[in-house]
Design an enzyme around this catalytic site. Structure first.
Site: not given
Ligand code: NAX
Length: 326
Positions: A12, A14, A16, A92, A130, A158, A161, A186
């Site tokens: 939360a 992060g 998104i 990644r 992801n 997707d 988009r 995805h």
């Molecule tokens: P961020 O790196 O800004 O935020 C991710 C957050 O997750 C960080 O604050 C981190 O501390 C936290 N986190 C990591 N491990 C955790 C755990 N075990 N428990 C709780 N929190 C944890 O990434 P953000 O841009 O918010 O993206 C989040 C994910 O969404 C990524 O994996 C990204 O690849 C994926 N996406 C998926 C999309 C989809 O269409 N399915 C599109 C957007 C995005 O790329």
């Protein structure tokens, strides 16, 4: 009398998460008569950031926000939740292969699947982090007696988009474009299906005469949109991903309008020849009783069959990488 829905969001703090939590708290997701309790989860190092986020949420004075919980332990954070939106995952890194990302993130979802089983008796779960299809499969397989069909992965971004691309090409409002299915993973193998889509109630292929564009640039633009955004913005999609997560939850929460469907990755029941049990994106309809069905009877020509086979093969290879976690 108003209802209360408890929504857990991992990751939360992060990017998104920051675009997502305020919209859920504002009542936009479940409507003005439903109160929301937010359960925000993060890794321990980011809990302080969640405390700041909670201050901001409280400072919005949203009438629908009935409480905020903060946790770094999924066993506590998933207690009694109705929706779990699993966004948190490791990004990644440079030079990292997709299979390394799968291996790195897989264990997060074994723990979260187990915690959902322990804490949540009536839960639906969507994975955004992801590789979301395979992470959702891991969570589902570790969630014991939570029904498999309560788990899904997000392909709504997707679909949105793809709808925008078709609307822009046809020169119409995006609302005119309906029933664009994302099939499969995805990832860059996903198949955005224009053959079964409609524009202004007509077949998309009748409205857009440039079939070379449909079979070529349209598909690759949708498949590679995430990378294009990173290149232009310097960061991955955040507000559009949060918006799609809202659409995803709404789509499952409310019955689907007659004649329409939406995309989501759900456990395959063998529909369209896709191996049973794969977390595969299909056309979905939510019924009045809250259950959902995979829309049947859409036609696939050889072009489409080839795309479906490729994305199914990729999902099987991802599953192979994490087979010890299932
Ligand atoms: P961020 O790196 O800004 O935020 C991710 C957050 O997750 C960080 O604050 C981190 O501390 C936290 N986190 C990591 N491990 C955790 C755990 N075990 N428990 C709780 N929190 C944890 O990434 P953000 O841009 O918010 O993206 C989040 C994910 O969404 C990524 O994996 C990204 O690849 C994926 N996406 C998926 C999309 C989809 O269409 N399915 C599109 C957007 C995005 O790329």
């Amino acid at each position: 009398m108003s209802k209360t829905v408890k929504v857990a969001i991992t990751g939360a703090a992060g990017q998104i998460g920051y675009s997502l939590v305020f919209r859920i708290a504002s009542g936009e997701l479940f409507g003005p008569d439903t109160k929301v309790v937010l359960s925000l989860l993060e890794i321990p190092q980011a809990v302080t950031a969640l405390e700041g986020l909670a201050m901001e949420l409280n400072d919005c004075a949203f009438p629908t926000l009935a409480g905020i919980e903060i946790n770094s332990d999924a066993n506590k954070g998933f207690d009694g939740v109705n929706w779990a939106i699993l966004v948190g995952a490791k990004p990644r890194g440079p030079g990292m292969e997709r299979k390394d990302l799968i291996s790195e993130n897989g264990p997060i979802f074994t723990g979260q699947g187990k915690a959902l089983q322990r804490g949540a008796s009536d839960v639906r779960c969507v994975v955004v982090g992801n590789p979301c299809n395979t992470n959702a499969l891991i969570a589902a397989k570790n969630a014991g007696d939570v029904p498999f069909n309560r788990f899904s992965a997000m392909t709504m971004l997707d679909e949105n988009r793809a709808r925008y691309q078709l609307a822009a090409k046809a020169g119409v409002a995006v609302t005119e474009v309906q029933n664009v299915t994302i099939w499969g993973n995805h990832s860059a193998t996903q198949y955005p299906d224009f053959y079964n889509a409609t524009i202004g109630g007509k077949k998309a292929t009748d409205v857009i005469s440039d079939h070379e564009w449909l079979q070529g640039d349209f598909i690759t633009t949708v498949q590679k949109r995430g990378a294009a955004i990173i290149q232009a913005r310097g960061k991955s999609s955040a507000a559009s991903a949060a918006n799609a997560a809202l659409d995803h939850v709404k789509n499952f929460h409310f019955p689907t309008e007659d004649g329409k469907w939406f995309s989501a990755a759900v456990p395959s029941d063998g529909s369209y020849g896709v191996e049973e049990g794969l977390l595969f994106s299909f056309p979905i309809r939510t019924k009045e009783d809250g259950s959902y069905e995979i829309v049947q009877g859409l036609a696939h020509n050889d072009f489409a069959k080839d795309k479906l086979a490729k994305t199914e093969a990729e999902l099987k290879s991802e599953r192979e990488v994490v087979k010890d976690l299932l």
